[in-house]
Design an enzyme around this catalytic site. Structure first.
Site, PDB file in Angstrom:
ATOM      1  CG  ASP A  62      13.468 -17.521 -16.426  1.00 55.58           C
ATOM      2  OD1 ASP A  62      13.555 -18.300 -17.398  1.00 55.58           O
ATOM      3  OD2 ASP A  62      14.450 -17.174 -15.735  1.00 55.58           O
TER       4      ASP A  62
ATOM      5  CG  ASP B 236      14.836 -20.505  -7.173  1.00 55.38           C
ATOM      6  OD1 ASP B 236      14.707 -21.574  -7.805  1.00 55.38           O
ATOM      7  OD2 ASP B 236      15.847 -20.240  -6.501  1.00 55.38           O
TER       8      ASP B 236
ATOM      9  CE1 TYR C  20      20.784 -31.608 -17.946  1.00 57.49           C
ATOM     10  CE2 TYR C  20      21.765 -33.166 -19.493  1.00 57.49           C
ATOM     11  CZ  TYR C  20      20.923 -32.088 -19.230  1.00 57.49           C
ATOM     12  OH  TYR C  20      20.216 -31.511 -20.259  1.00 57.49           O
TER      13      TYR C  20
ATOM     14  CB  THR D 279      20.381 -22.791 -26.559  1.00 59.84           C
ATOM     15  OG1 THR D 279      21.146 -23.558 -25.602  1.00 59.84           O
ATOM     16  CG2 THR D 279      19.401 -23.706 -27.281  1.00 59.84           C
TER      17      THR D 279
END
Length: 259
Positions: free
Chosen positions: A42, A68, A161, A196
């Site tokens: 992460d 990253d 997206y 989430t």
């Protein structure tokens, strides 16, 4: 609790952007509970450390790699870490992505490229980095997390997206077909309306939490939002040998929204 016993798994996006369970965090912990060794990747080191601590507190094995994935060297770091730490990789779980609202006319080229760089190019480069190890051992599994937006229009325009997530599905199928002779599988999960921390922070940050929950639940035939664990359970199956004859699928986990 040993469906993934001793599997070496890299979870890309293993942290959570806020309190609670994100899809990647739940998957990482779920994999570990099934016996896997998990590399928590992460860009947020603290988030990766939190996931790793949960795994280790339950007696399983974990490590972190703060990187990253839009950095061209990031995918190579993942492959190198897995090789040096555990001698290879059995499963790559790719669970990162960003979205930017806007249709064709009001999306900028910078926005388009930023979304594709993380949602698709990072998946391509990470797959390319770990494939040689999987081919050498003649086994492996990729579990990509796309979105229901890949096949179903949402309540507002976010063309970059939707396009990037649709492309991720087709990319996974290309990986599946090309690498089937090596015993390597690739599948994609399409989450629907999932509750989430990402939703509260980035999708609708200005909406009352209770109102948002009701609005989102109303979209789902089953009458509720999904949880990160719904996605994790699907990922565990696709990563496991139980799915040994399953490759190239796009699995909706959506409470019936695609019906």
């Amino acid at each position: 609790m040993n469906r993934l016993q001793d599997k070496r798994i890299a979870v890309i996006g293993a942290g959570s952007v806020g309190e609670g369970w994100g899809n990647g965090k739940a998957a990482a912990v779920g994999f570990a509970r099934e016996g896997a060794r998990v590399l928590c990747v992460d860009r947020d080191q603290a988030a990766a450390e939190e996931t790793s601590r949960i795994i280790e507190s339950e007696g399983s094995r974990a490590a972190i790699l703060p990187v990253d994935m839009t950095d061209p060297e990031g995918p190579a770091q993942v492959a190198r870490d897995m090789q040096e730490r555990w001698g290879g990789i059995d499963v790559l779980h790719f669970n990162i992505g960003i979205s930017k609202r806007g249709g064709v006319l009001d999306s900028t080229l910078d926005d388009w490229q930023a979304v594709f760089n993380l949602n698709l190019t990072a998946a391509f480069l990470t797959t390319k980095a770990v494939l040689p190890m999987m081919r050498m051992q003649e086994s492996g599994a990729f579990v990509f997390v796309s979105s229901l937006a890949a096949v179903l229009a949402g309540p507002y325009a976010y063309v970059s997206y939707e396009a990037s997530k649709a492309a991720l599905c087709r990319f996974a199928q290309s990986v599946a077909k090309e690498n089937a002779p090596y015993g390597i599988r690739a599948n994609t999960i399409l989450p629907g309306v999932i509750d989430t921390p990402h939703v509260a922070q980035f999708v609708a940050p200005d909406t009352d939490a209770d109102d948002l929950s009701k609005q989102r639940a109303a979209l789902v035939p089953m009458g509720r939002q999904g949880s990160a664990w719904d996605i994790a359970h699907a990922a565990i199956y696709l990563a496991s040998d139980e799915a040994g004859f399953v490759t190239g699928i796009n699995l909706p986990v959506d409470g019936g929204m695609t019906l």
